[in-house]
Design a protein around this motif. Sequence first.
Motif, PDB file in Angstrom:
ATOM      1  N   GLU A  30       0.847  -1.197   0.000  1.00  0.00           N
ATOM      2  CA  GLU A  30       0.000   0.000   0.000  1.00  0.00           C
ATOM      3  C   GLU A  30       0.881   1.245   0.000  1.00  0.00           C
ATOM      4  O   GLU A  30       0.541   2.276   0.570  1.00  0.00           O
ATOM      5  N   GLY A  31       2.032   1.123  -0.679  1.00  0.00           N
ATOM      6  CA  GLY A  31       2.994   2.218  -0.698  1.00  0.00           C
ATOM      7  C   GLY A  31       2.480   3.494  -1.333  1.00  0.00           C
ATOM      8  O   GLY A  31       3.002   4.579  -1.068  1.00  0.00           O
ATOM      9  N   GLY A  32       1.456   3.392  -2.177  1.00  0.00           N
ATOM     10  CA  GLY A  32       0.889   4.592  -2.780  1.00  0.00           C
ATOM     11  C   GLY A  32       0.272   5.533  -1.760  1.00  0.00           C
ATOM     12  O   GLY A  32       0.092   6.724  -2.028  1.00  0.00           O
ATOM     13  N   HIS A  33      -0.042   4.983  -0.568  1.00  0.00           N
ATOM     14  CA  HIS A  33      -0.637   5.807   0.488  1.00  0.00           C
ATOM     15  C   HIS A  33       0.406   6.301   1.493  1.00  0.00           C
ATOM     16  O   HIS A  33       0.048   6.922   2.502  1.00  0.00           O
ATOM     17  N   ALA A  34       1.685   6.022   1.224  1.00  0.00           N
ATOM     18  CA  ALA A  34       2.748   6.578   2.063  1.00  0.00           C
ATOM     19  C   ALA A  34       2.831   8.087   1.845  1.00  0.00           C
ATOM     20  O   ALA A  34       2.387   8.615   0.821  1.00  0.00           O
ATOM     21  N   ASN A  35       3.428   8.790   2.795  1.00  0.00           N
ATOM     22  CA  ASN A  35       3.492  10.248   2.720  1.00  0.00           C
ATOM     23  C   ASN A  35       4.404  10.711   1.589  1.00  0.00           C
ATOM     24  O   ASN A  35       5.526  10.219   1.433  1.00  0.00           O
ATOM     25  N   PHE A  36       3.912  11.658   0.813  1.00  0.00           N
ATOM     26  CA  PHE A  36       4.709  12.272  -0.246  1.00  0.00           C
ATOM     27  C   PHE A  36       5.900  13.005   0.364  1.00  0.00           C
ATOM     28  O   PHE A  36       5.757  13.750   1.332  1.00  0.00           O
ATOM     29  N   ALA A  37       7.090  12.776  -0.214  1.00  0.00           N
ATOM     30  CA  ALA A  37       8.316  13.389   0.309  1.00  0.00           C
ATOM     31  C   ALA A  37       9.015  14.170  -0.804  1.00  0.00           C
ATOM     32  O   ALA A  37       9.595  13.567  -1.712  1.00  0.00           O
ATOM     33  N   PRO A  38       8.965  15.499  -0.781  1.00  0.00           N
ATOM     34  CA  PRO A  38       9.659  16.289  -1.806  1.00  0.00           C
ATOM     35  C   PRO A  38      11.167  16.180  -1.656  1.00  0.00           C
ATOM     36  O   PRO A  38      11.685  15.935  -0.564  1.00  0.00           O
ATOM     37  N   ARG A  39      11.878  16.364  -2.777  1.00  0.00           N
ATOM     38  CA  ARG A  39      13.332  16.214  -2.734  1.00  0.00           C
ATOM     39  C   ARG A  39      14.072  17.523  -2.993  1.00  0.00           C
ATOM     40  O   ARG A  39      15.304  17.540  -2.987  1.00  0.00           O
ATOM     41  N   ASP A  40      13.349  18.628  -3.232  1.00  0.00           N
ATOM     42  CA  ASP A  40      14.002  19.911  -3.498  1.00  0.00           C
ATOM     43  C   ASP A  40      13.055  21.046  -3.104  1.00  0.00           C
ATOM     44  O   ASP A  40      11.933  20.815  -2.639  1.00  0.00           O
TER      45      ASP A  40
ATOM     46  N   TYR B  77      -1.147  21.458   0.702  1.00  0.00           N
ATOM     47  CA  TYR B  77      -1.712  21.636   2.043  1.00  0.00           C
ATOM     48  C   TYR B  77      -2.862  22.650   2.036  1.00  0.00           C
ATOM     49  O   TYR B  77      -3.761  22.579   2.879  1.00  0.00           O
ATOM     50  N   SER B  78      -2.820  23.587   1.094  1.00  0.00           N
ATOM     51  CA  SER B  78      -3.901  24.573   1.008  1.00  0.00           C
ATOM     52  C   SER B  78      -5.156  23.979   0.373  1.00  0.00           C
ATOM     53  O   SER B  78      -6.235  24.573   0.447  1.00  0.00           O
ATOM     54  N   GLN B  79      -5.003  22.801  -0.258  1.00  0.00           N
ATOM     55  CA  GLN B  79      -6.137  22.166  -0.929  1.00  0.00           C
ATOM     56  C   GLN B  79      -6.669  20.947  -0.190  1.00  0.00           C
ATOM     57  O   GLN B  79      -7.851  20.627  -0.281  1.00  0.00           O
TER      58      GLN B  79
ATOM     59  N   PRO C  98      -2.139  14.217   6.236  1.00  0.00           N
ATOM     60  CA  PRO C  98      -0.949  14.101   5.390  1.00  0.00           C
ATOM     61  C   PRO C  98      -1.298  13.981   3.904  1.00  0.00           C
ATOM     62  O   PRO C  98      -2.414  13.606   3.554  1.00  0.00           O
ATOM     63  N   ILE C  99      -0.313  14.286   3.072  1.00  0.00           N
ATOM     64  CA  ILE C  99      -0.457  14.188   1.623  1.00  0.00           C
ATOM     65  C   ILE C  99       0.238  12.911   1.156  1.00  0.00           C
ATOM     66  O   ILE C  99       1.436  12.729   1.376  1.00  0.00           O
ATOM     67  N   SER C 100      -0.501  12.030   0.524  1.00  0.00           N
ATOM     68  CA  SER C 100       0.079  10.760   0.066  1.00  0.00           C
ATOM     69  C   SER C 100       0.652  10.909  -1.340  1.00  0.00           C
ATOM     70  O   SER C 100       0.330  11.849  -2.073  1.00  0.00           O
ATOM     71  N   TRP C 101       1.484   9.945  -1.717  1.00  0.00           N
ATOM     72  CA  TRP C 101       1.994   9.906  -3.089  1.00  0.00           C
ATOM     73  C   TRP C 101       0.848   9.799  -4.088  1.00  0.00           C
ATOM     74  O   TRP C 101       0.933  10.300  -5.205  1.00  0.00           O
ATOM     75  N   GLU C 102      -0.238   9.145  -3.691  1.00  0.00           N
ATOM     76  CA  GLU C 102      -1.368   8.961  -4.597  1.00  0.00           C
ATOM     77  C   GLU C 102      -2.006  10.287  -5.000  1.00  0.00           C
ATOM     78  O   GLU C 102      -2.571  10.402  -6.091  1.00  0.00           O
ATOM     79  N   LYS C 103      -1.920  11.292  -4.132  1.00  0.00           N
ATOM     80  CA  LYS C 103      -2.470  12.605  -4.474  1.00  0.00           C
ATOM     81  C   LYS C 103      -1.577  13.350  -5.469  1.00  0.00           C
ATOM     82  O   LYS C 103      -1.982  14.366  -6.037  1.00  0.00           O
ATOM     83  N   VAL C 104      -0.364  12.847  -5.664  1.00  0.00           N
ATOM     84  CA  VAL C 104       0.599  13.489  -6.567  1.00  0.00           C
ATOM     85  C   VAL C 104       0.711  12.719  -7.877  1.00  0.00           C
ATOM     86  O   VAL C 104       0.686  13.306  -8.962  1.00  0.00           O
ATOM     87  N   ILE C 105       0.824  11.388  -7.784  1.00  0.00           N
ATOM     88  CA  ILE C 105       1.001  10.560  -8.977  1.00  0.00           C
ATOM     89  C   ILE C 105      -0.353   9.985  -9.367  1.00  0.00           C
ATOM     90  O   ILE C 105      -0.686   8.828  -9.094  1.00  0.00           O
TER      91      ILE C 105
END
Length: 348
Positions: free
Chosen positions: A165-175, A186-188, A192-199
Amino acid sequence: MILTGDIGKVKTLLALFSQEKEAKEVARREFYNKEYASLQEIISVFLKKNESPLKEEPIFIVCFGIAGPNINGNCQIYEPDKLDWQFTIRELRELLTANYVEVLNDMPALGYAIPKLAESDLVSFNPNVSAEKGNRAVSLATGTGLGELLLYRDRSGDFLPSPSEGGHANFAPRDNWGLEFLTHLYSQFSPPISWEKVISWSGLQSIYGYLKDRKGVKETDAVKNRLNREIPHEVILDMANQNDELCQQSLKCFASLYGAGVGDLALRTLAVNGVYIGGGMVQDILKKEITKHLFIEAFMNAFKDKEGFDKTKNFSKRNAAIPVKAFINQEMVLMGALQRARIMANLD
């Protein structure tokens, strides 16, 4: 006979195969779920249509891949306001009178299919890289979600899927850009924000909105007008292929975040035998040459962008040595369900 199925949230595909060393397809039919009250009703219609071949050879093994969970034999396929099918393995066994009935989540089903793919089913992102013996990692970007999977070798050397269920892990920015984008999310959404909300398709739309509203990248009237009346992600991809600056930047940022996340997955799982990505979203991006080129370049740059201390601990070089491929076969779940059934029948 072997009965297999790809049970999605919109459509169901059922197929019968002969129980032989070289499986032959006997029958298939696609159903739109909204036209039926339950999966059991669809199965009954399919069985009635194929009474003749089933009299000669009854169903011995059943394996379905479903777009939902199987928890201790209790299965559910759910789409808000559209579909809520609940059924048990026991109910299917009674309906089908088969010796073996198995229901997999569609991600493990994909895992069983991947080792059987032909080269024509794959698009290589780094064709000059050769695989080492070891694990494989799979990341599936669908329209609404993100699935992950590990394929590991058993004692016989065959690949077996291990769900995640790694898609629900927390999104981690790298830069810094990623940090700013996370703040925008966070404004939307509530953290926590998961990777699924990004990918995902919604993630691509969020990136578009961020670049327009926070970074000042100009939105053209042509794109704005289409976004008001068409499906947003389809507009973004189409206009990226027409060299729209904001749409192309959105796709490149999306690919960069995707590549970084999959690169992390490759390190976590030591997936030296290869990384595979796919799903409807990736397939749509790879259909046209412009979006294909933009996506692969940004994805691979981020995939390889890992820390390096010295010659023995250079993780950028380690990821650069991992083959990355996209699977474009449209019937992966059905293929995987068949492969799992053949394993149960000792045919493979």
